[in-house]
Structure formats: structure tokens, C-alpha cells
Write a protein that holds these residues in place. Sequence first.
Motif, PDB file in Angstrom:
ATOM      1  N   PRO A  59     -14.267  11.466  13.019  1.00 54.71           N
ATOM      2  CA  PRO A  59     -15.548  11.033  13.614  1.00 54.71           C
ATOM      3  C   PRO A  59     -16.458  11.374  12.192  1.00 54.71           C
ATOM      4  O   PRO A  59     -16.284  11.981  11.006  1.00 54.71           O
ATOM      5  N   ARG A  60     -17.692  10.570  12.152  1.00 54.24           N
ATOM      6  CA  ARG A  60     -18.658  10.509  11.030  1.00 54.24           C
ATOM      7  C   ARG A  60     -19.367  11.520  10.971  1.00 54.24           C
ATOM      8  O   ARG A  60     -20.091  11.874  12.270  1.00 54.24           O
TER       9      ARG A  60
ATOM     10  N   THR B 297     -22.127  14.830  14.801  1.00 48.52           N
ATOM     11  CA  THR B 297     -21.516  13.511  14.404  1.00 48.52           C
ATOM     12  C   THR B 297     -22.630  12.328  14.793  1.00 48.52           C
ATOM     13  O   THR B 297     -23.307  12.429  15.542  1.00 48.52           O
TER      14      THR B 297
ATOM     15  N   ARG C  33     -21.300   2.423  13.470  1.00 45.56           N
ATOM     16  CA  ARG C  33     -22.161   1.203  13.808  1.00 45.56           C
ATOM     17  C   ARG C  33     -21.275   0.039  13.711  1.00 45.56           C
ATOM     18  O   ARG C  33     -20.009  -0.062  13.143  1.00 45.56           O
TER      19      ARG C  33
ATOM     20  N   PRO D  89     -22.389   8.050  15.895  1.00 50.13           N
ATOM     21  CA  PRO D  89     -21.391   6.887  16.131  1.00 50.13           C
ATOM     22  C   PRO D  89     -21.183   5.753  14.944  1.00 50.13           C
ATOM     23  O   PRO D  89     -22.047   5.687  14.196  1.00 50.13           O
TER      24      PRO D  89
ATOM     25  N   THR E 221     -25.022  17.198  17.740  1.00 50.90           N
ATOM     26  CA  THR E 221     -23.457  16.813  18.056  1.00 50.90           C
ATOM     27  C   THR E 221     -22.734  16.984  16.779  1.00 50.90           C
ATOM     28  O   THR E 221     -21.720  17.453  16.403  1.00 50.90           O
TER      29      THR E 221
ATOM     30  N   CYS F  85     -28.843  13.609  15.232  1.00 50.03           N
ATOM     31  CA  CYS F  85     -27.406  13.740  16.003  1.00 50.03           C
ATOM     32  C   CYS F  85     -27.738  14.466  17.315  1.00 50.03           C
ATOM     33  O   CYS F  85     -26.514  14.449  17.997  1.00 50.03           O
TER      34      CYS F  85
END
Length: 60
Positions: free
Chosen positions: A9-10, A49, A53, A51, A47, A44
Motif C-alpha cells: 500500500p502506498r 494510505t 493513481r 490509492p 487511513t 487520506c
Amino acid sequence: MTDRPTPAPRICPNCDGFASAAITLGGRNARGRLRTITAHCPACHGTGTVPARVREGARA
């Protein structure tokens, strides 16, 4: 055929993954506990993280 690993996850660049923080307001309530509020990262939404792109023209 090998399975592709799931991408990591980013991490949110604004909060570095620490999306929520408890902030004391000073003083104590009637039970003797510190009064606190929880602040969430606006980028964010708490969270930690973001998403990935999707680029135009990229293959699925």
C-alpha cells in the motif's frame, strides 16, 4: 505460472502513515482523565494510505 505479489500500500505523503493523532485540550474532566480529541489527516481521511493513481493508456 507464478502469482504476482500484491503491491504494497502506498503511504500517504502528508502524514507518513500516521493518519490519526490524539491531541490533549489541557485540563482534566470530572473523572480525572485528560480531555483529548482525535485529529485525522485530511488527505487520506485517517487511513494512512492513498490509492494508486491509474494512468491513462496503462494496461490493466
